[in-house]
Write a protein that holds these residues in place. Structure first.
Motif, PDB file in Angstrom:
ATOM      1  N   ASN A 137     -37.477 -26.717  -9.322  1.00 30.33           N
ATOM      2  CA  ASN A 137     -38.681 -27.076  -8.584  1.00 30.33           C
ATOM      3  C   ASN A 137     -39.131 -25.884  -7.748  1.00 30.33           C
ATOM      4  N   GLU A 138     -40.391 -25.511  -7.890  1.00 29.93           N
ATOM      5  CA  GLU A 138     -40.922 -24.332  -7.193  1.00 29.93           C
ATOM      6  C   GLU A 138     -40.863 -24.475  -5.680  1.00 29.93           C
ATOM      7  N   GLN A 139     -40.969 -25.721  -5.205  1.00 31.08           N
ATOM      8  CA  GLN A 139     -40.995 -25.947  -3.747  1.00 31.08           C
ATOM      9  C   GLN A 139     -39.608 -25.802  -3.103  1.00 31.08           C
ATOM     10  N   VAL A 140     -38.566 -25.838  -3.930  1.00 27.70           N
ATOM     11  CA  VAL A 140     -37.197 -25.774  -3.401  1.00 27.70           C
ATOM     12  C   VAL A 140     -36.801 -24.314  -3.205  1.00 27.70           C
ATOM     13  N   THR A 141     -36.463 -23.953  -1.976  1.00 29.88           N
ATOM     14  CA  THR A 141     -36.154 -22.557  -1.644  1.00 29.88           C
ATOM     15  C   THR A 141     -34.657 -22.283  -1.518  1.00 29.88           C
ATOM     16  N   GLY A 142     -33.855 -23.328  -1.543  1.00 30.06           N
ATOM     17  CA  GLY A 142     -32.408 -23.191  -1.381  1.00 30.06           C
ATOM     18  C   GLY A 142     -31.840 -24.530  -0.964  1.00 30.06           C
ATOM     19  N   ALA A 143     -30.687 -24.501  -0.307  1.00 27.07           N
ATOM     20  CA  ALA A 143     -30.056 -25.765   0.083  1.00 27.07           C
ATOM     21  C   ALA A 143     -29.058 -25.537   1.205  1.00 27.07           C
ATOM     22  N   VAL A 144     -28.753 -26.614   1.905  1.00 25.72           N
ATOM     23  CA  VAL A 144     -27.604 -26.645   2.813  1.00 25.72           C
ATOM     24  C   VAL A 144     -26.550 -27.508   2.119  1.00 25.72           C
ATOM     25  N   TYR A 145     -25.339 -26.969   2.002  1.00 26.89           N
ATOM     26  CA  TYR A 145     -24.257 -27.710   1.345  1.00 26.89           C
ATOM     27  C   TYR A 145     -23.236 -28.137   2.384  1.00 26.89           C
ATOM     28  N   SER A 146     -22.911 -29.425   2.365  1.00 35.15           N
ATOM     29  CA  SER A 146     -21.916 -29.986   3.281  1.00 35.15           C
ATOM     30  C   SER A 146     -20.708 -30.459   2.477  1.00 35.15           C
ATOM     31  N   PRO A 147     -19.676 -29.622   2.351  1.00 35.18           N
ATOM     32  CA  PRO A 147     -18.539 -29.987   1.500  1.00 35.18           C
ATOM     33  C   PRO A 147     -17.686 -31.121   2.058  1.00 35.18           C
ATOM     34  N   GLN A 148     -17.830 -31.413   3.365  1.00 39.24           N
ATOM     35  CA  GLN A 148     -16.959 -32.433   3.969  1.00 39.24           C
ATOM     36  C   GLN A 148     -17.630 -33.800   4.106  1.00 39.24           C
ATOM     37  N   ASP A 149     -18.897 -33.884   3.756  1.00 37.39           N
ATOM     38  CA  ASP A 149     -19.548 -35.192   3.697  1.00 37.39           C
ATOM     39  C   ASP A 149     -19.219 -35.865   2.365  1.00 37.39           C
ATOM     40  N   ARG A 150     -19.426 -37.171   2.289  1.00 37.98           N
ATOM     41  CA  ARG A 150     -18.961 -37.954   1.149  1.00 37.98           C
ATOM     42  C   ARG A 150     -20.021 -38.960   0.703  1.00 37.98           C
ATOM     43  N   GLN A 151     -19.747 -39.586  -0.443  1.00 36.26           N
ATOM     44  CA  GLN A 151     -20.526 -40.726  -0.919  1.00 36.26           C
ATOM     45  C   GLN A 151     -19.542 -41.721  -1.508  1.00 36.26           C
ATOM     46  N   LEU A 152     -19.795 -43.006  -1.276  1.00 39.02           N
ATOM     47  CA  LEU A 152     -18.896 -44.026  -1.820  1.00 39.02           C
ATOM     48  C   LEU A 152     -19.696 -45.246  -2.247  1.00 39.02           C
TER      49      LEU A 152
END
Length: 373
Positions: A137-152
């Motif tokens: 996506n052209e609008q996406v310039t990068g990201a912040v990654y949170s390795p210690q957050d989760r999903q369940l």
């Protein structure tokens, strides 16, 4: 032995029941008019945005930090007691950065989290492309990654909490509605002549209680109204969908939850993904009709980030009402005003799953302060 009655068995009520079941000297009964994990819990995506949240300090941050830490031990603990598998994604959360967003804010968050002992990473577009090639996506310039957050999986979690609580001696009564709550002045006038709620009239008969914990989400409003201390909680509709791509998107060995512009793309295994969720406020009469166009706009936003989703098959859609406190911050945790033994654990809005363990700790502390354990 003190009798604690918990009203409501979504993820918050179930977490409180399990936490209190580990305290000696408590008898615990859970009441719910529905089976467990219905209402807002059944509608949640289980994306635990703790470290990556914008809450930097104070109670809002402490609740998040406590819960994120507790989940690391809670999930294996519940799996060992119940033999249930709780889907728990430990691959972190990728939060997409869009054009026009201030990178300085992200860097400040990263610095604060480092000082608090947590890791965040800022990825440029090249690193994002390398690790998550499905994002185009052209609008996406990068990201912040949170390795210690989760999903369940919120439903699997709640059912395991209920089973573990029952294993520890908790009585659960489903399909039981509280009809009336009876109170009287406290015998010892130590708390400014506070009231005590000593008895609940239910569709299953009368129940006496030493403590009453109101964890009933939207049902908390009529319950507290019966005690003449109305806590006004309003519904906010959330719709989501599950789609099947048939294979993992991007790197099969790196399947984090991805979020951007408040849209979540959540891997749930076997090439399936949850996409959501909408945030729809009620009209004047607290009614929120299902609006399929709004859900479709969320799906289109997910496709805009990840074009491969355009060919995905929709497996199911679902919705639920989140409990949002009116005129005060979420959640509502503490004593009901005017009562010495009625505790509130409600109004978590969009963070019930995230904050359930910390809420359970807070309620335990009100009933059995740690300095008296």
């Amino acid at each position: 032995m003190s009798h604690v009655v918990i009203i409501g068995c979504g993820v918050v009520g179930a977490a409180i029941a399990y936490e209190l079941s580990q305290v000696k000297g408590l008898s615990i009964t859970v009441l719910d008019s529905q089976p467990p994990a219905q209402a807002s819990t059944g509608a949640a995506l289980g994306v635990l945005m703790g470290i990556i949240s914008q809450k930097l300090k104070g109670k809002a941050w402490q609740l998040r930090q406590t819960s994120v830490q507790r989940y690391e031990t809670l999930i294996p603990e519940l799996e060992a007691i119940t033999g249930r598998k709780i889907p728990f994604n430990r691959q972190g959360i990728v939060s997409l950065c869009l054009q026009g967003e201030d990178l300085a804010d992200k860097e400040k968050l990263l610095e604060i989290r480092q000082s608090q002992g947590w890791n965040l990473e800022i990825w440029d577009k090249a690193k994002l492309q390398n690790l998550c090639p499905q994002i185009v996506n052209e609008q996406v310039t990068g990201a912040v990654y949170s390795p210690q957050d989760r999903q369940l999986d919120p439903t699997a979690l709640t059912l395991a909490l209920v089973e573990a609580a029952q294993h520890n001696g908790v009585t659960c009564k489903f399909g039981v509605t509280v009809l009336n709550a009876q109170s009287s002045p406290q015998l010892t006038p130590s708390e400014n002549s506070a009231q005590v709620c000593h008895q609940l009239e239910t569709t299953d008969g009368t129940i006496t209680a030493d403590w009453v914990v109101v964890a009933a989400g939207l049902g908390s409003t009529p319950l507290t109204s019966q005690l003449n201390q109305k806590i006004d909680i309003r519904p906010v509709l959330g719709q989501a969908l599950q789609v099947s791509v048939g294979h993992p998107l991007g790197n099969p060995d790196f399947q984090p939850a991805i979020t951007g512009n408040d849209v979540h793309i959540v891997p749930v295994g076997s090439g399936d993904y949850w996409i959501g969720a909408t945030v729809e406020f009620p009209s004047d009469r607290d009614e929120i009709p299902l609006n399929h166009e709004i859900l479709e706009s969320v799906r289109q936003q997910a496709i805009a980030f990840c074009p491969e989703l355009a060919s995905a098959t929709i497996v199911r859609t679902w919705s639920g009402l989140r409990p949002r406190p009116e005129g005060r911050p979420a959640p509502v945790i503490g004593k009901l005003p005017g009562f010495s033994n009625v505790l509130l654990a409600t109004g978590h809005y969009r963070n019930g799953v995230l904050l359930a363990p910390a809420t359970a700790y807070a309620i335990r502390e009100m009933i059995i302060p740690s300095n008296s354990q």
